[in-house]
Scaffold this active site. Structure first.
Site, short mmCIF file in Angstrom:
data_model
loop_
_atom_site.label_atom_id
_atom_site.label_comp_id
_atom_site.label_asym_id
_atom_site.label_seq_id
_atom_site.Cartn_x
_atom_site.Cartn_y
_atom_site.Cartn_z
CE LYS A 154 -1.46 4.55 -2.20
NZ LYS A 154 -2.62 4.31 -3.09
C1 5RP Z 1 -7.30 2.35 -1.29
C2 5RP Z 1 -5.97 2.83 -1.71
C3 5RP Z 1 -5.94 3.95 -2.67
O1 5RP Z 1 -5.02 3.63 -3.71
C4 5RP Z 1 -5.37 5.19 -1.97
O2 5RP Z 1 -6.06 5.43 -0.76
C5 5RP Z 1 -5.48 6.41 -2.88
O3 5RP Z 1 -6.82 6.68 -3.09
P1 5RP Z 1 -7.55 7.93 -2.39
O4 5RP Z 1 -6.93 9.18 -2.97
O5 5RP Z 1 -9.01 7.75 -2.75
O6 5RP Z 1 -7.27 7.80 -0.91
O7 5RP Z 1 -4.93 2.37 -1.30
O8 5RP Z 1 -7.16 1.44 -0.28
#
Ligand code: 5RP
Length: 262
Positions: A173
């Site tokens: 991610k």
């Molecule tokens: C928070 C995270 C979230 O899972 C990730 O950032 C996704 O959320 P967003 O779309 O709000 O950024 O890792 O630390």
């Protein structure tokens, strides 16, 4: 990857389209009751059924999600910091993989902070949970957290994503950026993008469209869904972009139609 891992991976990335809309609500592990997540149970109830996967913490899963859930879980297993710290990279492993298995998680997720003072520890922690994922047949997801002094560009995100893949993470991610296709090309495992801070709904839909068009297999989006004026409308609009190849305009029209239905 054994049968169980393959099955769990197909729980997360849907075989019908090869894409995924992951709903991220793990923010409280360092942000506490952040806007839109003050009452996770209330936030989740109307939107959960539109998520392909739910990314959350052990505490929210146990206390705010019904055991009858049929949405696959990716469990956040790192933490140990809070927003009161100016350096969020001091994370460790906060959930034993055995407990993730007992919680029927399909995957486990940990943040790596490449370029931070704690780079080594977070990378070795990632390696540890990847080994655990192999042992228990889970899917591992590496979150490329952007250290406070890092620039969210294709060079940095490409480096962090590739390191995560080299360690053996099944999914990475990261964030969308200019030249995102370079990040995708250099990463041999599927990439999903976080949505990042709340932006106008149309812009978030453009973000998702661009990421998919440049090789992401989906989103792991939180704030741009649960902080939207219509979370139910927004998650369905995101699904149209990710799974049905909708343009941002078409998806935004759907968002507004659902928002105005109330
Ligand atoms: C928070 C995270 C979230 O899972 C990730 O950032 C996704 O959320 P967003 O779309 O709000 O950024 O890792 O630390």
């Amino acid at each position: 990857m054994d049968w169980g891992q393959s099955n769990r991976l197909s729980n997360i990335i849907k075989p019908e389209t090869g894409k995924t809309v992951m709903l991220a609500v793990d923010h409280g592990y360092f942000l506490g009751p952040t806007s839109g997540l003050e009452e996770p149970k209330k936030t989740l109830e109307p939107i959960l059924k539109y998520a392909d996967t739910l990314m959350l913490t052990r505490g929210v899963l146990r206390n705010c999600v019904d055991t009858s859930i049929d949405v696959p879980i990716v469990l956040r297993v790192s933490g140990g910091t809070s927003v009161l710290q100016d350096d969020l990279s001091k994370e460790g492993i906060t959930v034993a993989t055995k407990d993730a298995v007992k919680l029927n998680a399909s995957g486990i997720a940990l943040s790596i902070f490449v370029g931070s003072d704690n780079e080594r520890e977070t990378l070795l922690n990632m390696a540890k949970i990847i080994d655990d994922a192999e042992e228990y047949g889970l899917v591992s997801l590496a979150v490329t957290a952007v250290g406070k002094d890092m620039v969210r560009d294709s060079r940095y995100l490409g480096l962090a994503s590739r390191i995560a893949a080299e360690l053996g993470s099944h999914i990475v991610k990261t964030y969308y950026c200019d030249d995102f296709e370079k990040v995708v090309r250099a990463c041999p495992v599927p990439i999903v993008i976080a949505g990042g801070k709340k932006i106008p709904e149309k812009d978030a839909l453009v973000l998702a469209r661009n990421a998919i068009d440049r090789g992401a297999v989906g989103v792991d989006m939180g704030r741009n869904i649960f902080q939207s004026d219509s979370p139910v409308g927004m998650i369905q609009a995101v699904r149209e972009v990710v799974h049905n190849n909708a343009t941002p305009d078409v998806a935004y029209d759907l968002y507004n139609t659902i928002k105005n239905e109330k």
